[in-house]
Design a protein around this motif. Structure first.
Motif, mmCIF file in Angstrom:
data_model
loop_
_atom_site.group_PDB
_atom_site.id
_atom_site.type_symbol
_atom_site.label_atom_id
_atom_site.label_comp_id
_atom_site.label_asym_id
_atom_site.label_seq_id
_atom_site.Cartn_x
_atom_site.Cartn_y
_atom_site.Cartn_z
ATOM 1 N N VAL A 173 1.656 -8.859 3.012
ATOM 2 C CA VAL A 173 2.636 -9.838 3.937
ATOM 3 C C VAL A 173 3.492 -8.820 4.567
ATOM 4 O O VAL A 173 4.173 -8.001 4.098
ATOM 5 C CB VAL A 173 3.717 -10.765 3.028
ATOM 6 C CG1 VAL A 173 4.297 -11.531 4.018
ATOM 7 C CG2 VAL A 173 2.475 -11.600 1.974
ATOM 8 N N VAL A 174 3.658 -9.143 6.074
ATOM 9 C CA VAL A 174 4.353 -8.046 6.901
ATOM 10 C C VAL A 174 5.450 -9.055 7.442
ATOM 11 O O VAL A 174 5.283 -10.166 7.986
ATOM 12 C CB VAL A 174 3.463 -7.461 7.970
ATOM 13 C CG1 VAL A 174 4.425 -6.604 8.746
ATOM 14 C CG2 VAL A 174 2.180 -6.771 7.662
ATOM 15 N N LEU A 175 6.915 -8.677 7.345
ATOM 16 C CA LEU A 175 7.894 -9.337 7.884
ATOM 17 C C LEU A 175 8.860 -8.178 8.497
ATOM 18 O O LEU A 175 8.907 -7.124 8.381
ATOM 19 C CB LEU A 175 8.984 -9.985 6.938
ATOM 20 C CG LEU A 175 8.067 -10.938 5.587
ATOM 21 C CD1 LEU A 175 9.080 -11.138 4.478
ATOM 22 C CD2 LEU A 175 7.510 -12.079 6.535
ATOM 23 N N TRP A 208 -2.184 -1.966 12.180
ATOM 24 C CA TRP A 208 -2.135 -0.778 11.202
ATOM 25 C C TRP A 208 -3.138 -1.090 10.019
ATOM 26 O O TRP A 208 -3.978 -0.261 9.570
ATOM 27 C CB TRP A 208 -0.985 0.151 11.186
ATOM 28 C CG TRP A 208 -1.158 1.252 10.275
ATOM 29 C CD1 TRP A 208 -1.641 2.369 10.886
ATOM 30 C CD2 TRP A 208 -0.703 1.341 9.095
ATOM 31 N NE1 TRP A 208 -1.421 3.112 9.560
ATOM 32 C CE2 TRP A 208 -0.773 2.607 8.614
ATOM 33 C CE3 TRP A 208 0.143 0.407 7.919
ATOM 34 C CZ2 TRP A 208 -0.577 3.139 7.307
ATOM 35 C CZ3 TRP A 208 0.292 0.988 6.808
ATOM 36 C CH2 TRP A 208 -0.295 2.239 6.367
ATOM 37 N N ALA A 209 -2.493 -1.897 9.230
ATOM 38 C CA ALA A 209 -2.937 -2.276 7.886
ATOM 39 C C ALA A 209 -4.128 -2.942 7.864
ATOM 40 O O ALA A 209 -5.221 -2.456 7.129
ATOM 41 C CB ALA A 209 -1.796 -3.309 7.118
ATOM 42 N N ALA A 210 -4.565 -3.696 8.839
ATOM 43 C CA ALA A 210 -5.725 -4.393 9.207
ATOM 44 C C ALA A 210 -7.090 -3.562 9.412
ATOM 45 O O ALA A 210 -7.941 -3.560 8.874
ATOM 46 C CB ALA A 210 -5.637 -5.342 10.130
ATOM 47 N N GLU A 211 -6.585 -2.648 10.074
ATOM 48 C CA GLU A 211 -7.683 -1.475 10.368
ATOM 49 C C GLU A 211 -7.983 -0.446 9.442
ATOM 50 O O GLU A 211 -8.984 -0.244 9.177
ATOM 51 C CB GLU A 211 -7.173 -0.647 11.641
ATOM 52 C CG GLU A 211 -7.255 -1.466 12.988
ATOM 53 C CD GLU A 211 -6.810 -0.522 14.339
ATOM 54 O OE1 GLU A 211 -7.168 -0.912 15.318
ATOM 55 O OE2 GLU A 211 -5.924 0.293 13.903
ATOM 56 N N SER A 218 -5.862 2.642 -2.820
ATOM 57 C CA SER A 218 -6.008 1.682 -1.792
ATOM 58 C C SER A 218 -6.339 2.767 -0.805
ATOM 59 O O SER A 218 -5.986 3.542 -0.301
ATOM 60 C CB SER A 218 -4.936 1.015 -1.750
ATOM 61 O OG SER A 218 -4.985 0.342 -0.238
ATOM 62 N N PRO A 219 -7.390 2.276 0.238
ATOM 63 C CA PRO A 219 -7.731 2.800 1.610
ATOM 64 C C PRO A 219 -6.532 2.634 2.633
ATOM 65 O O PRO A 219 -6.592 3.522 3.528
ATOM 66 C CB PRO A 219 -8.994 1.987 1.908
ATOM 67 C CG PRO A 219 -8.899 0.879 1.245
ATOM 68 C CD PRO A 219 -8.299 1.073 -0.052
#
Length: 283
Positions: free
Chosen positions: A123-125, A23-26, A187-188
């Motif tokens: 960072v995703v945890l 989700w974040a990367a897209e 931020s987008p």
């Protein structure tokens, strides 16, 4: 090049970590790095621990056998890590992100994350690792250490994935909250998402003025609402989160010293522990 850094382990949170990373990367048009860390065991320390557990007079050949079994366990953990990374990569690619790399490391989990976050945007945890996976009253032991040490935003996610549709922003006008506000407005990652700004444990003209200043940061066409309430932050934030669909909680992280948090507790830890939605923390 910037990327989304997603740390996975053998807990049930790994799938959710991968999906939120997607989700974040897209939304940010960034690649993903999947990280799995096998914590290295000290062979000498392990030998001493085993000696103490068994008692004096243990034969050296038995001692060597115990150490050998420990080494075999480490090899099994390494192989399990490879399988986890392969499964995570498959989830990411099937979700549509083709620019993904995997990294298998040995060492300290926190230290490795902090090393790899240098080029990370987020960072995703997972909220809990394998040790506390089925203990809802706990959060992962590594999370606070990562968030306190990290200079990057950290997203803590729950086991179930729901695509974020609304941002609930816990705002107290602290330096960390103002940095989070700047990201939220520009931020987008948050493009098109309605925002509710929450000021809890707040009342009076000064707080209302601070809230109005926060609202004014957004573009005129961005849907923004606000809540100001003198009640406890944990209660008010929970109520607002429950009133919107598929929320993401954004907040500044650990505004007080670790010693003070031991005495009076931490809103950050309480939110991570009790909110069944992603929590994005900004230092």
């Amino acid at each position: 090049m910037e990327r989304i850094l997603a740390a996975i382990d053998a807990s049930a949170h790994a799938t959710s970590v991968c999906k939120y990373a997607v989700w974040a990367a897209e939304r940010l048009s960034l690649p993903i790095e999947l990280l799995h860390v096998v914590q290295r065991q000290d062979a000498v320390a392990a030998r001493r621990d085993l000696s103490g557990a068994i008692g004096l007079g243990v034969k050296s050949d038995l001692m060597e056998e115990l150490v050998r079994l420990s080494e075999e366990s480490s090899r099994a953990e390494i192989e399990k890590g490879r399988v986890l990374l392969a499964a995570g990569e498959q989830i990411v690619r099937e979700a549509g992100v083709t620019d993904v790399t995997t990294l298998h490391r040995h060492g300290g989990v926190v230290e490795t994350i902090l090393e790899r976050e240098e080029d990370a945007r987020i960072v995703v945890l997972g909220r809990r690792g394998t040790d506390h996976e089925f203990a809802p009253e706990h959060i992962g032991s590594m999370i606070e250490r990562v968030v306190r040490s990290s200079i990057k935003p950290v997203m803590i996610v729950s086991r179930a994935y729901s695509q974020p549709e609304h941002v609930v922003f816990a705002y107290d006008a602290s330096p960390a909250a103002k940095r989070a506000l700047e990201r939220l407005a520009n931020s987008p990652l948050f493009d098109g998402l309605p925002v509710t700004i929450v000021m809890a444990e707040a009342s009076g003209n000064a707080k209302r003025a601070a809230l109005a200043e926060a609202e004014a940061v957004f573009a005129p066409d961005h849907p923004v609402s606000s809540v100001i309430d003198p009640g406890k932050a944990e209660k008010i934030i929970q109520q607002v989160m429950g009133s919107v669909s598929n929320p993401l909680l954004l907040m500044g992280a650990y505004g007080h010293s670790p010693i003070r948090n031991l005495i009076v507790g931490s809103t950050t830890s309480e939110m991570i522990r009790t909110i069944h939605a992603p929590v994005l923390l900004v230092r």
